[in-house]
Design an enzyme around this catalytic site. Structure first.
Site, short mmCIF file in Angstrom:
data_model
loop_
_atom_site.label_atom_id
_atom_site.label_comp_id
_atom_site.label_asym_id
_atom_site.label_seq_id
_atom_site.Cartn_x
_atom_site.Cartn_y
_atom_site.Cartn_z
N LYS A 1 0.91 -1.31 0.17
CA LYS A 1 0.09 -0.09 -0.16
C LYS A 1 0.78 1.10 0.01
CE LYS A 1 -4.01 -1.97 2.09
NZ LYS A 1 -4.90 -2.09 3.36
N ALA B 1 -0.63 0.92 5.86
CA ALA B 1 -1.03 -0.17 7.21
C ALA B 1 -1.82 -1.12 6.97
CB ALA B 1 -1.21 0.73 8.28
N ASP B 2 -1.91 -2.21 7.69
CA ASP B 2 -2.80 -3.26 7.40
C ASP B 2 -2.79 -4.16 8.91
OD1 ASP B 2 -4.66 -5.31 6.38
OD2 ASP B 2 -4.25 -4.46 4.53
N GLN B 3 -3.86 -4.92 9.02
CA GLN B 3 -4.01 -5.66 10.19
C GLN B 3 -4.55 -7.06 9.71
OE1 GLN B 3 -7.38 -4.97 13.24
NE2 GLN B 3 -5.62 -4.57 14.41
#
Length: 198
Positions: free
Chosen positions: A58, A74-76
């Site tokens: 991203k 960011a990611d989760q």
């Protein structure tokens, strides 16, 4: 605060609120990436690594179009029972997932990556261990009715900053990590990059 431009490459309201709360000046440009393709090429047993890889992809997607800015991706990811959990497509699916996780433990991995000039200059991940309590079916139904389809935007079908806090007996780890961003390391990198004052 500085002459450096900073872009958040995420549409997450929680990440936006965290940065705003910390007094970080930023703009938003949502990254157009094929998350399913990234997931397909990644070991599903490595949920923490996948969170970082998605964050990197991203950040790079936006940085390539605006190379002079600092870009945060960011990611989760959520690991449960040895597998990777994706966002629930419907409230019925969310109910089934929450029922399966009831009384169990799962991990949330929040990954972040900072890019500039089309290159990742930093990335990291932090993990929180979530212990769900043995809530009743009645509570689960009331919770789903109160929170509604907004839950479908969260990988765990809960928001800890809302009524979702009542789903848990204990949380081990950083609150910001649960919300979707390893905030302390990100702030440290933004100071190092000159985006924030030291």
């Amino acid at each position: 605060m500085s002459g450096e431009r900073f872009i958040l490459a995420s549409k997450s309201a929680a990440r936006r609120a965290m940065l705003e709360g910390a007094g970080v000046p930023f703009s938003i440009q949502v990254a157009d990436v094929d998350e399913d393709a990234v997931k397909a090429g990644h070991d599903p047993a490595d949920a923490a690594g996948l969170a970082v890889e998605l964050a990197r992809v991203k950040a790079l997607a936006v940085s390539r179009h605006d190379p002079e800015a600092w870009v945060l991706g960011a990611d989760q990811t959520l690991a449960f029972a040895g597998g990777l959990v994706s966002k629930a497509p419907t409230l019925d699916a969310a109910r089934a997932r929450l029922a399966a996780m009831r009384g169990q433990v799962h991990q949330l991995h929040s990954g972040a990556a900072l890019a500039r000039n089309g290159q990742v200059v930093w990335s990291g991940v932090d993990t929180a261990t979530m212990r769900m309590r043995g809530f009743s079916d009645g509570f689960l139904d009331a919770y789903l009715a109160a929170e509604g389809e907004g839950l479908l935007a969260s990988v765990g079908s809960y928001r800890l900053e809302g009524m979702g806090s009542q789903l848990f007996g204990a949380v081990e780890g950083d609150y910001f990590t649960v919300l979707g961003l390893p905030l302390w390391p990100v702030l440290a990198e933004l100071r190092r990059a000159g985006v924030l004052a030291t």
